[in-house]
Write a protein that holds these residues in place. Structure first.
Motif, PDB file in Angstrom:
ATOM      1  N   THR A  98      44.146  -7.016 -17.734  1.00  0.00           N
ATOM      2  CA  THR A  98      45.129  -6.015 -18.487  1.00  0.00           C
ATOM      3  C   THR A  98      46.346  -5.493 -17.724  1.00  0.00           C
ATOM      4  OG1 THR A  98      43.659  -4.186 -17.532  1.00  0.00           O
ATOM      5  CG2 THR A  98      42.964  -5.003 -19.748  1.00  0.00           C
ATOM      6  N   GLN A  99      46.534  -5.755 -16.283  1.00  0.00           N
ATOM      7  CA  GLN A  99      47.648  -5.460 -15.914  1.00  0.00           C
ATOM      8  C   GLN A  99      48.718  -6.574 -16.254  1.00  0.00           C
ATOM      9  OE1 GLN A  99      46.514  -5.926 -11.737  1.00  0.00           O
ATOM     10  NE2 GLN A  99      45.190  -4.005 -11.676  1.00  0.00           N
ATOM     11  N   PHE A 100      48.508  -7.655 -16.952  1.00  0.00           N
ATOM     12  CA  PHE A 100      49.347  -8.682 -17.455  1.00  0.00           C
ATOM     13  C   PHE A 100      49.455  -8.638 -18.744  1.00  0.00           C
ATOM     14  CE2 PHE A 100      47.621 -10.149 -13.263  1.00  0.00           C
ATOM     15  CZ  PHE A 100      48.971 -10.228 -12.605  1.00  0.00           C
ATOM     16  N   GLY A 101      48.937  -7.615 -19.422  1.00  0.00           N
ATOM     17  CA  GLY A 101      49.068  -7.333 -20.743  1.00  0.00           C
ATOM     18  C   GLY A 101      47.978  -8.117 -21.506  1.00  0.00           C
ATOM     19  N   VAL A 102      47.088  -8.797 -21.155  1.00  0.00           N
ATOM     20  CA  VAL A 102      46.208  -9.488 -21.703  1.00  0.00           C
ATOM     21  C   VAL A 102      45.027  -8.643 -22.169  1.00  0.00           C
ATOM     22  CG1 VAL A 102      44.520 -11.203 -21.755  1.00  0.00           C
ATOM     23  CG2 VAL A 102      46.529 -11.563 -20.510  1.00  0.00           C
ATOM     24  N   GLU A 103      44.583  -8.524 -23.477  1.00  0.00           N
ATOM     25  CA  GLU A 103      43.581  -7.615 -23.887  1.00  0.00           C
ATOM     26  C   GLU A 103      42.597  -8.484 -24.635  1.00  0.00           C
ATOM     27  OE1 GLU A 103      44.865  -4.567 -26.853  1.00  0.00           O
ATOM     28  OE2 GLU A 103      46.703  -3.927 -25.618  1.00  0.00           O
TER      29      GLU A 103
END
Length: 178
Positions: free
Chosen positions: A171-176
């Motif tokens: 999630t820190q890399f914008g992956v949900e």
């Protein structure tokens, strides 16, 4: 950094025409942003004879842990199924490649295999009487597919893969993922 932990097993090969022992060489291939922190990205199963359902059961464990800076180059599994005859000779009877799912949790994958076939009558007669199969000289064709359209192939059986994917800090890399 984001982490991906792959746990599971290469379960079996099924529906191959060969009635002798089969074994599988496998490799996990990733992009340049991926680093292995534990486990081995390649290996080989034991050989197994087919059972009454035409399945060669390996139950070979897989345990590999990656860290990454992004999702580019997500892991792919490349398999090479080989036949082992009574004289100890071995030849490849199937190739395949599959991308791993991007969702966490339990996944069962059926990886269909293919094999190059002879294009001339002489090659087919040679293969029929002497055995063996045509093999790839460049293994990059399996996963890149750039020149695979030039090959004449036939479908073979499939390899069953059961894995658990554990994702951490994506999630820190914008992956949900849901």
């Amino acid at each position: 950094m984001a982490e991906l932990h792959i746990l599971g097993q290469l379960q079996c090969a099924s529906n191959f025409e060969e009635s002798t022992s089969l074994l599988c060489r496998y490799t996990f291939q990733t992009g340049p942003n991926w680093t292995i922190i534990s486990g081995c990205p390649e290996g080989q199963t034991t050989s197994a004879d087919p059972d009454h359902n035409k399945s060669n059961i390996w139950a070979h464990p897989i345990d590999i842990h990656y860290i990454t800076k992004g999702i580019q180059g997500w892991p792919k599994l490349i398999v090479q199924v080989s036949c082992l005859d009574l004289l100890g000779r071995s030849w490849v009877v199937g190739y395949s490649c599959c991308s791993l799912p991007v969702a966490p949790g339990h996944h069962t994958l059926q990886v269909p295999c293919w094999e190059p076939v002879g294009t001339t009558l002489t090659e087919r007669i040679r293969q029929y009487f002497l055995g063996g199969s045509h093999q790839l000289l460049q293994k990059d064709i399996i996963n890149l597919g750039t020149d695979r359209f030039k090959l004449k192939t036939k479908s073979k059986g499939s390899v069953k893969l059961q894995i658990e994917l554990i994702l951490r800090n994506f999630t820190q890399f914008g992956v949900e993922y849901k």
